[in-house]
Design an enzyme around this catalytic site. Sequence first.
Site, PDB file in Angstrom:
ATOM      1  N   GLU A 181      30.012  -4.254 -18.689  1.00 47.27           N
ATOM      2  CA  GLU A 181      30.762  -2.635 -19.268  1.00 47.27           C
ATOM      3  C   GLU A 181      31.763  -2.180 -17.837  1.00 47.27           C
ATOM      4  O   GLU A 181      30.747  -2.336 -16.935  1.00 47.27           O
ATOM      5  CB  GLU A 181      30.421  -1.577 -20.206  1.00 47.27           C
ATOM      6  CG  GLU A 181      31.623  -0.363 -20.542  1.00 47.27           C
ATOM      7  CD  GLU A 181      31.936   0.526 -20.963  1.00 47.27           C
ATOM      8  OE1 GLU A 181      30.863   0.114 -22.509  1.00 47.27           O
ATOM      9  OE2 GLU A 181      31.095   1.756 -21.001  1.00 47.27           O
ATOM     10  N   GLU A 186      36.223   8.035 -15.290  1.00 50.79           N
ATOM     11  CA  GLU A 186      36.376   8.446 -16.646  1.00 50.79           C
ATOM     12  C   GLU A 186      36.096   9.901 -15.969  1.00 50.79           C
ATOM     13  O   GLU A 186      35.925  10.181 -14.855  1.00 50.79           O
ATOM     14  CB  GLU A 186      34.731   8.191 -17.182  1.00 50.79           C
ATOM     15  CG  GLU A 186      34.898   6.990 -17.806  1.00 50.79           C
ATOM     16  CD  GLU A 186      33.328   7.134 -18.882  1.00 50.79           C
ATOM     17  OE1 GLU A 186      33.396   7.054 -19.866  1.00 50.79           O
ATOM     18  OE2 GLU A 186      32.677   6.189 -18.204  1.00 50.79           O
TER      19      GLU A 186
END
Length: 434
Positions: A181, A186
């Site tokens: 990932e 974020e």
Amino acid sequence: MDSPRTSRRLLLSLASLLAFASLSTGLAQGASPDASSSAKTPTAVTVTQAQAQAAAAAVTFSDEFDGPAGAAVDGGKWLIETGDNVNNHERQYYTAGNRNAALDGQGHLVITARRENPGNYQCWYGRCEYTSARLNTSGRFTTTYGRVEARMKVPRGQGMWPAFWMLGNDIGQVGWPNSGEIDVMENVGFEPSTVHGTLHGPGYSGSGGIGAGYTLPGGQAFADAFHTFAVDWSPNAITWSVDGTVYQRRTPADLGGRQWVFDKPFFLILNLAVGGYWPGDPDGSTAFPQQLLVDYVRVTTDTGQPGGGGPITGLAGKCVDVAGANSANGTPVQLYDCNGTAAQRWTVGADGTIRALGKCLDVASGGTADGTPVQLYDCNGTAAQQWAVPAARDIVNPQANKCLDVAGNNSANGTRLQIWTCTGAANQKWTVTR
């Protein structure tokens, strides 16, 4: 969006979507954000105009979100996920269609989080309290390497958790975190001035993810304006930037011997979560609705076409040059007056190579020591021929974790180029022109 910390098991309405029920990223026991994610922020540097242009770049994916207000996203590019997420303890229910993800008629995608439950949706904790949206390109688009970027304006408020990220396309076969990932961006509402970029893989997932944070200067909040979030991804190297400012680069050397799983196809994900272990739940200070505005998402990659390319200039404005324009294996690569010949036309490829005269820039004998010379050699896919070209204007061999360097800081014609520990000095700064 599984950051240094979270587990992503979303109950999707699309059972065919690989086993997205295992889109996990740790924090399953309420772990706090990985301290290393905020402790590894190096000095920021700014992208040069030459790199920002990435001239020979080819657009492999683009969504500018043009269309009438209220329209749903392009179903040929995006898959809409539905359901909740128990493993992160997020509070939202992701809805289908255009209810929570729609164009605004001004060139933006708007993902809206609302405090509502018009469909009597059921979540892991009972009747859902919020709705939002999550979309991905699985089955529609994947990429291996290139520049992956989005220009976005994030929401604000306690419990908000917007993300732009990628998952390995083999997740349905190998599961998470073996799929890998890459979290491009974020943000959690309690850190309005900071975003995070993180890698997750086998042995370094969830709260053990490898990453760093970037904080805006002067107390600015990311929710105040649009910002561009990007990764530049090549074999054995991934570099993160915000608005062209690089804040971290990761290579296999950062994994402590654990497996690097980032040399294969990945798909893209955009979502806005509400609550969860990492951001915490909304509270009385959180206003709803909240919106994640996305101006565009683009993926570009260098075409790497033979005969193209341009000069790489460095110390005293001189060029990286193949001695005598000789294409024989082992020919020295040197500094020389720029003259426009083929010996000075270099192509920086999406495969991590730097090429001239049909061959590759190569660290002699795969060496990693300071002072190892570089040369021209048949392209062979080895780590000795892998280079990262971050916005800091370094040219880095990730295997050695050293920079392309003009020996002795000597600008005389014919000075040999080598690798050396990165110092930030002028004899290690290069401008790549395509």
